[in-house]
Design a protein around this motif. Structure first.
Motif, PDB file in Angstrom:
ATOM      1  N   MET A  98       0.840  -1.185   0.000  1.00  0.00           N
ATOM      2  CA  MET A  98       0.000   0.000   0.000  1.00  0.00           C
ATOM      3  C   MET A  98       0.883   1.246   0.000  1.00  0.00           C
ATOM      4  SD  MET A  98      -2.913   1.243   2.690  1.00  0.00           S
ATOM      5  CE  MET A  98      -1.897   2.003   3.929  1.00  0.00           C
ATOM      6  N   VAL A  99       0.648   2.115  -0.927  1.00  0.00           N
ATOM      7  CA  VAL A  99       1.398   3.363  -1.016  1.00  0.00           C
ATOM      8  C   VAL A  99       0.949   4.291   0.109  1.00  0.00           C
ATOM      9  CG1 VAL A  99       1.847   5.391  -2.433  1.00  0.00           C
ATOM     10  CG2 VAL A  99       1.684   3.144  -3.505  1.00  0.00           C
ATOM     11  N   GLU A 100       1.900   4.733   0.929  1.00  0.00           N
ATOM     12  CA  GLU A 100       1.592   5.585   2.072  1.00  0.00           C
ATOM     13  C   GLU A 100       2.081   7.013   1.909  1.00  0.00           C
ATOM     14  OE1 GLU A 100       2.066   3.649   6.041  1.00  0.00           O
ATOM     15  OE2 GLU A 100       3.101   2.135   4.858  1.00  0.00           O
ATOM     16  N   SER A 101       3.047   7.205   1.029  1.00  0.00           N
ATOM     17  CA  SER A 101       3.638   8.537   0.865  1.00  0.00           C
ATOM     18  C   SER A 101       4.051   8.732  -0.584  1.00  0.00           C
ATOM     19  CB  SER A 101       4.863   8.687   1.771  1.00  0.00           C
ATOM     20  OG  SER A 101       5.913   7.840   1.323  1.00  0.00           O
ATOM     21  N   ARG A 102       4.367   9.950  -0.923  1.00  0.00           N
ATOM     22  CA  ARG A 102       4.834  10.232  -2.288  1.00  0.00           C
ATOM     23  C   ARG A 102       6.309   9.878  -2.442  1.00  0.00           C
ATOM     24  NH1 ARG A 102      -0.128  10.448  -4.242  1.00  0.00           N
ATOM     25  NH2 ARG A 102      -1.312  12.197  -3.461  1.00  0.00           N
ATOM     26  N   CYS A 103       7.098  10.066  -1.374  1.00  0.00           N
ATOM     27  CA  CYS A 103       8.554   9.916  -1.453  1.00  0.00           C
ATOM     28  C   CYS A 103       9.067   8.539  -1.059  1.00  0.00           C
ATOM     29  CB  CYS A 103       9.225  10.965  -0.580  1.00  0.00           C
ATOM     30  SG  CYS A 103       8.982  10.693   1.181  1.00  0.00           S
ATOM     31  N   GLY A 104       8.191   7.683  -0.562  1.00  0.00           N
ATOM     32  CA  GLY A 104       8.628   6.346  -0.175  1.00  0.00           C
ATOM     33  C   GLY A 104       8.779   6.129   1.310  1.00  0.00           C
ATOM     34  N   ILE A 105       8.548   7.148   2.108  1.00  0.00           N
ATOM     35  CA  ILE A 105       8.563   6.948   3.560  1.00  0.00           C
ATOM     36  C   ILE A 105       7.423   6.004   3.913  1.00  0.00           C
ATOM     37  CG2 ILE A 105       8.068   8.060   5.778  1.00  0.00           C
ATOM     38  CD1 ILE A 105       9.569  10.498   4.799  1.00  0.00           C
ATOM     39  N   GLN A 165       0.529  13.933 -11.317  1.00  0.00           N
ATOM     40  CA  GLN A 165      -0.531  12.958 -11.069  1.00  0.00           C
ATOM     41  C   GLN A 165       0.027  11.552 -10.828  1.00  0.00           C
ATOM     42  OE1 GLN A 165      -3.125  13.727 -14.471  1.00  0.00           O
ATOM     43  NE2 GLN A 165      -4.381  15.036 -13.157  1.00  0.00           N
ATOM     44  N   LEU A 166       1.090  11.496 -10.014  1.00  0.00           N
ATOM     45  CA  LEU A 166       1.721  10.235  -9.646  1.00  0.00           C
ATOM     46  C   LEU A 166       1.329   9.855  -8.230  1.00  0.00           C
ATOM     47  CD1 LEU A 166       5.337  10.978 -10.931  1.00  0.00           C
ATOM     48  CD2 LEU A 166       3.481   9.828 -12.164  1.00  0.00           C
ATOM     49  N   LYS A 167       1.173   8.573  -7.970  1.00  0.00           N
ATOM     50  CA  LYS A 167       0.902   8.112  -6.610  1.00  0.00           C
ATOM     51  C   LYS A 167       2.141   8.282  -5.743  1.00  0.00           C
ATOM     52  CE  LYS A 167      -2.510   4.658  -7.865  1.00  0.00           C
ATOM     53  NZ  LYS A 167      -2.772   3.217  -7.967  1.00  0.00           N
ATOM     54  N   HIS A 168       3.308   8.057  -6.349  1.00  0.00           N
ATOM     55  CA  HIS A 168       4.581   8.170  -5.627  1.00  0.00           C
ATOM     56  C   HIS A 168       5.702   8.406  -6.628  1.00  0.00           C
ATOM     57  CE1 HIS A 168       5.758   4.129  -6.920  1.00  0.00           C
ATOM     58  NE2 HIS A 168       4.488   3.795  -6.691  1.00  0.00           N
ATOM     59  N   GLY A 225      18.598   6.231   1.702  1.00  0.00           N
ATOM     60  CA  GLY A 225      18.024   5.698   0.476  1.00  0.00           C
ATOM     61  C   GLY A 225      16.898   4.694   0.640  1.00  0.00           C
ATOM     62  N   ALA A 226      16.503   4.401   1.871  1.00  0.00           N
ATOM     63  CA  ALA A 226      15.432   3.415   2.092  1.00  0.00           C
ATOM     64  C   ALA A 226      14.142   3.836   1.399  1.00  0.00           C
ATOM     65  CB  ALA A 226      15.197   3.200   3.584  1.00  0.00           C
ATOM     66  N   ARG A 227      13.832   5.121   1.397  1.00  0.00           N
ATOM     67  CA  ARG A 227      12.591   5.580   0.761  1.00  0.00           C
ATOM     68  C   ARG A 227      12.644   5.411  -0.754  1.00  0.00           C
ATOM     69  NH1 ARG A 227      12.678  11.213   3.332  1.00  0.00           N
ATOM     70  NH2 ARG A 227      13.956   9.994   4.713  1.00  0.00           N
ATOM     71  N   ILE A 228      13.830   5.526  -1.332  1.00  0.00           N
ATOM     72  CA  ILE A 228      13.981   5.295  -2.772  1.00  0.00           C
ATOM     73  C   ILE A 228      13.728   3.820  -3.078  1.00  0.00           C
ATOM     74  CG2 ILE A 228      15.612   5.304  -4.703  1.00  0.00           C
ATOM     75  CD1 ILE A 228      16.873   7.822  -3.341  1.00  0.00           C
ATOM     76  N   ASN A 229      14.302   2.950  -2.254  1.00  0.00           N
ATOM     77  CA  ASN A 229      14.071   1.514  -2.417  1.00  0.00           C
ATOM     78  C   ASN A 229      12.590   1.178  -2.281  1.00  0.00           C
ATOM     79  OD1 ASN A 229      16.831   1.092  -2.736  1.00  0.00           O
ATOM     80  ND2 ASN A 229      17.137   0.669  -0.562  1.00  0.00           N
ATOM     81  N   GLN A 230      11.904   1.847  -1.356  1.00  0.00           N
ATOM     82  CA  GLN A 230      10.477   1.611  -1.161  1.00  0.00           C
ATOM     83  C   GLN A 230       9.699   2.018  -2.411  1.00  0.00           C
ATOM     84  OE1 GLN A 230       8.799   0.124   1.619  1.00  0.00           O
ATOM     85  NE2 GLN A 230       7.322   0.052  -0.040  1.00  0.00           N
ATOM     86  N   CYS A 231      10.033   3.148  -2.993  1.00  0.00           N
ATOM     87  CA  CYS A 231       9.372   3.585  -4.232  1.00  0.00           C
ATOM     88  C   CYS A 231       9.595   2.562  -5.341  1.00  0.00           C
ATOM     89  CB  CYS A 231       9.876   4.957  -4.668  1.00  0.00           C
ATOM     90  SG  CYS A 231       9.214   6.330  -3.713  1.00  0.00           S
ATOM     91  N   GLU A 232      10.796   2.012  -5.408  1.00  0.00           N
ATOM     92  CA  GLU A 232      11.089   0.984  -6.412  1.00  0.00           C
ATOM     93  C   GLU A 232      10.243  -0.261  -6.169  1.00  0.00           C
ATOM     94  OE1 GLU A 232      15.325   0.667  -5.983  1.00  0.00           O
ATOM     95  OE2 GLU A 232      15.681   2.171  -7.530  1.00  0.00           O
ATOM     96  N   MET A 233      10.060  -0.639  -4.916  1.00  0.00           N
ATOM     97  CA  MET A 233       9.218  -1.789  -4.594  1.00  0.00           C
ATOM     98  C   MET A 233       7.774  -1.530  -4.996  1.00  0.00           C
ATOM     99  SD  MET A 233      10.950  -3.343  -1.066  1.00  0.00           S
ATOM    100  CE  MET A 233       9.576  -2.913  -0.121  1.00  0.00           C
ATOM    101  N   TRP A 234       7.264  -0.332  -4.693  1.00  0.00           N
ATOM    102  CA  TRP A 234       5.898   0.007  -5.092  1.00  0.00           C
ATOM    103  C   TRP A 234       5.769  -0.010  -6.608  1.00  0.00           C
ATOM    104  CZ3 TRP A 234       5.638   4.798  -1.402  1.00  0.00           C
ATOM    105  CH2 TRP A 234       5.303   4.385  -0.109  1.00  0.00           C
ATOM    106  N   ARG A 235       6.777   0.473  -7.301  1.00  0.00           N
ATOM    107  CA  ARG A 235       6.770   0.501  -8.759  1.00  0.00           C
ATOM    108  C   ARG A 235       6.663  -0.928  -9.320  1.00  0.00           C
ATOM    109  NH1 ARG A 235      11.350   2.896 -12.825  1.00  0.00           N
ATOM    110  NH2 ARG A 235      11.008   4.747 -11.594  1.00  0.00           N
ATOM    111  N   ASN A 236       7.376  -1.837  -8.716  1.00  0.00           N
ATOM    112  CA  ASN A 236       7.420  -3.219  -9.197  1.00  0.00           C
ATOM    113  C   ASN A 236       6.201  -4.041  -8.806  1.00  0.00           C
ATOM    114  OD1 ASN A 236       9.891  -2.801 -10.484  1.00  0.00           O
ATOM    115  ND2 ASN A 236      11.024  -3.257  -8.612  1.00  0.00           N
ATOM    116  N   GLU A 237       5.349  -3.522  -7.932  1.00  0.00           N
ATOM    117  CA  GLU A 237       4.154  -4.251  -7.511  1.00  0.00           C
ATOM    118  C   GLU A 237       3.062  -4.234  -8.580  1.00  0.00           C
ATOM    119  OE1 GLU A 237       2.925  -2.594  -3.775  1.00  0.00           O
ATOM    120  OE2 GLU A 237       4.459  -3.652  -2.676  1.00  0.00           O
TER     121      GLU A 237
END
Length: 89
Positions: free
Chosen positions: A1-8, A46-49, A76-88
């Motif tokens: 579930m996407v919680e933030s725009r930046c990956g936090i 108009q991006l979710k994250h 960089g954890a938030r960047i990794n999180q954005c990548e995970m959301w992208r790949n979902e």
């Protein structure tokens, strides 16, 4: 579930309960100030994250600066999180 725009991951944030924050995807104005440049940028596109941004842009200088900031960064954890959301998808 996407919680933030930046990956936090907001559910892990120490301020979530104390500031009654619902995460930047659900609020208009951040509790920490008038504006968040990263939130504003993602929403203007108009991006979710940030991970939904074009490959040649993500991660942008602004997100990198925030992710590696000495006071607020997470190495960089938030960047990794954005990548995970992208790949979902």
């Amino acid at each position: 579930m996407v919680e933030s725009r930046c990956g936090i991951v907001c559910s892990e944030c120490e301020f979530r309960v104390s500031m009654n924050c619902k995460g930047c995807t659900c609020i208009t104005k951040p509790f920490w100030g008038e504006d968040c440049k990263i939130k504003s940028c993602a929403e203007s596109k108009q991006l979710k994250h940030c991970g939904e941004c074009a490959d040649d842009i993500f991660p942008c200088d602004q997100l990198l600066e925030f992710a590696y900031d000495k006071a607020q960064g997470d190495d960089g954890a938030r960047i990794n999180q954005c990548e995970m959301w992208r790949n979902e998808k």
